[in-house]
Design an enzyme around this catalytic site. Sequence first.
Site, PDB file in Angstrom:
ATOM      1  N   LYS A   1       0.698  -1.201   0.141  1.00  0.00           N
ATOM      2  CA  LYS A   1      -0.138  -0.370   0.027  1.00  0.00           C
ATOM      3  C   LYS A   1       0.796   0.698  -0.121  1.00  0.00           C
ATOM      4  O   LYS A   1       2.170   1.397   0.986  1.00  0.00           O
ATOM      5  CB  LYS A   1      -0.962  -0.083   1.542  1.00  0.00           C
ATOM      6  CG  LYS A   1      -2.086   1.101   1.482  1.00  0.00           C
ATOM      7  CD  LYS A   1      -2.835   1.202   2.620  1.00  0.00           C
ATOM      8  CE  LYS A   1      -4.068   2.787   2.544  1.00  0.00           C
ATOM      9  NZ  LYS A   1      -5.111   1.849   3.703  1.00  0.00           N
TER      10      LYS A   1
ATOM     11  N   SER B   1      -9.076   2.051   2.567  1.00  0.00           N
ATOM     12  CA  SER B   1      -8.742   3.041   1.928  1.00  0.00           C
ATOM     13  C   SER B   1      -7.807   2.243   0.968  1.00  0.00           C
ATOM     14  O   SER B   1      -7.363   2.162   0.378  1.00  0.00           O
ATOM     15  CB  SER B   1      -8.047   3.744   3.189  1.00  0.00           C
ATOM     16  OG  SER B   1      -7.010   3.450   3.761  1.00  0.00           O
TER      17      SER B   1
ATOM     18  N   SER C   1      -9.971  -0.375   7.022  1.00  0.00           N
ATOM     19  CA  SER C   1      -9.445  -0.536   5.959  1.00  0.00           C
ATOM     20  C   SER C   1      -8.571  -1.471   5.608  1.00  0.00           C
ATOM     21  O   SER C   1      -7.890  -1.560   3.756  1.00  0.00           O
ATOM     22  CB  SER C   1      -8.191   0.962   5.878  1.00  0.00           C
ATOM     23  OG  SER C   1      -9.055   1.895   5.579  1.00  0.00           O
TER      24      SER C   1
HETATM   25  N1  GLN Z   1     -12.967   4.395   5.835  1.00  0.00           N
HETATM   26  C1  GLN Z   1     -12.217   4.484   7.481  1.00  0.00           C
HETATM   27  C2  GLN Z   1     -12.128   6.052   7.384  1.00  0.00           C
HETATM   28  O1  GLN Z   1     -12.555   6.567   6.449  1.00  0.00           O
HETATM   29  C3  GLN Z   1     -11.234   4.192   7.658  1.00  0.00           C
HETATM   30  C4  GLN Z   1     -10.118   3.955   6.863  1.00  0.00           C
HETATM   31  C5  GLN Z   1      -8.655   3.515   7.724  1.00  0.00           C
HETATM   32  O2  GLN Z   1      -8.946   2.074   8.370  1.00  0.00           O
HETATM   33  N2  GLN Z   1      -7.681   3.649   6.946  1.00  0.00           N
HETATM   34  O3  GLN Z   1     -11.387   6.418   8.033  1.00  0.00           O
END
Ligand code: GLN
Length: 487
Positions: free
Chosen positions: A78, A153, A177
């Site tokens: 990532k 994400s 994420s």
């Molecule tokens: N979807 C969550 C957010 O928007 C989690 C994001 C993540 O785990 N980095 O913050």
Amino acid sequence: MSVLDGTVAEMAAALRAKAISSVELTRALLARVDTAQPALNAFITIDAEGALAQAAAADAALADGHAPALAGVPIAHKDVLMTAGLRTTCGSRMLADYIAPYDAHVVSKLRDAGTVLVGKTNMDEFAMGSSNESSYFGPVRNPWNADHVPGGSSGGSAAAVAARLVPAASGTDTGGSIRQPASFTGICGLKPTYGRCSRYGLVAYASSLDTPGVFARTAQDCGLILNAMAGHDPRDATSLPRPREDCTRDLAQPLAGLRIGLPRQYFGDGVDADVARAIEAALDEYRAQGAVTVAVDLPNVGLSVAVYYVLAPAEASSNLSRFDGVRYGHRAAHYTDLVDMYKKSRAEGFGAEVKRRILTGTYVLSHGYYDAYYLKAQKVRRLIADDFARAYAQCDVLMGPVTPRTAYRLGENADDPVQMYLGDIFTIAGNLTGTPGISIPCGFDRQGLPIGLLIQGPALTEARLLNVAHRFQQATDWHARVPGEAR
Ligand code: GLN
């Protein structure tokens, strides 16, 4: 079946048996990456030259019989993890040209294990998002249906593994994420215990929640990659000092007597009917293997989204203050004085979602609001942790859906951040409590989109979670389905 479609375990074995060289394997997967890139946009940076050099080194090590465990296996990271000499953008204009000067700890651990890095995967900007639509480098598409999001994400890593461009990839999970995009793309996503994998070199979003972890197609592969990337690192003050542990050691253990807790709050009205049906069918499979299910209560878990969207922006507003156009990152071309330079650099460098969170975080930390929001959220975080501790006194693992719904259409939630935030309802508590969880594929909805089962456990029970996931995969073939093939 071609070795190109193999798992990490199968590729490692084929490389060791000299059925294929790492250079051949890497070249073939790079060709797949190139072919898929226009449709999926899973990568931000593809490093063909670097990958082939690493593959050649792996082949040399394999030839002289001293190769490490994962020698020659291609993977992706990532783009929030620093990779020495290679662009690390965090999906942001702010870092669009940033070359990392060193490796993240998990990146160097996976290099030491012999893996070959083919490239850096697309992501929501600074890991803020659930759909991969907030990336400066454009959205990622879901390999099962290009009109739908892959989740976020870590959407690029998930799409790359689901489309069989690489057998495994890293991700980071701050509120879901890893587990949510794994669920949306029909693969496995493991979020380890907070502190098991170092955050050194992971560009910080919300430091008390950020957790590096793994995408792969099988629980076994998740364990192999986790074994390589976990470990104590004195450069991360929250890294756990623990002896080396083989998290694959219990994969084959029978499940007779396993106590599965079913939180009432995970089986309510808000869950789509197809998702609920697939979870019930998965639970039936576990019962057939001798597990028992018990109802448990997590009375405060419904507050986790609200708590997260106070604490995570608070930490983000502090962490992202380092991007000031002075030391690194985007600097505005035209400005009048220093303050104007800060303002313009940040205004141009950050996208809307990142700005929204910096504003929210600054607000909840400000004098007069700190007690009402930040401090209150910390107290509720403790209550949620207490709920989980009570639940784990009655069961070994918790199960439920990863998300209330399957992957939505691109653009569907783009104008409604709160609706998007609510999709994290089942995953966020794992971050607030620092506990591990794995998402595994367990079915498809009426549109042919994947459904994920969330298996959670107390801190440091990764070996148990992988065992529970592996036994399911031995009895079912959801994880073996290929996007684009008849289902
Ligand atoms: N979807 C969550 C957010 O928007 C989690 C994001 C993540 O785990 N980095 O913050």
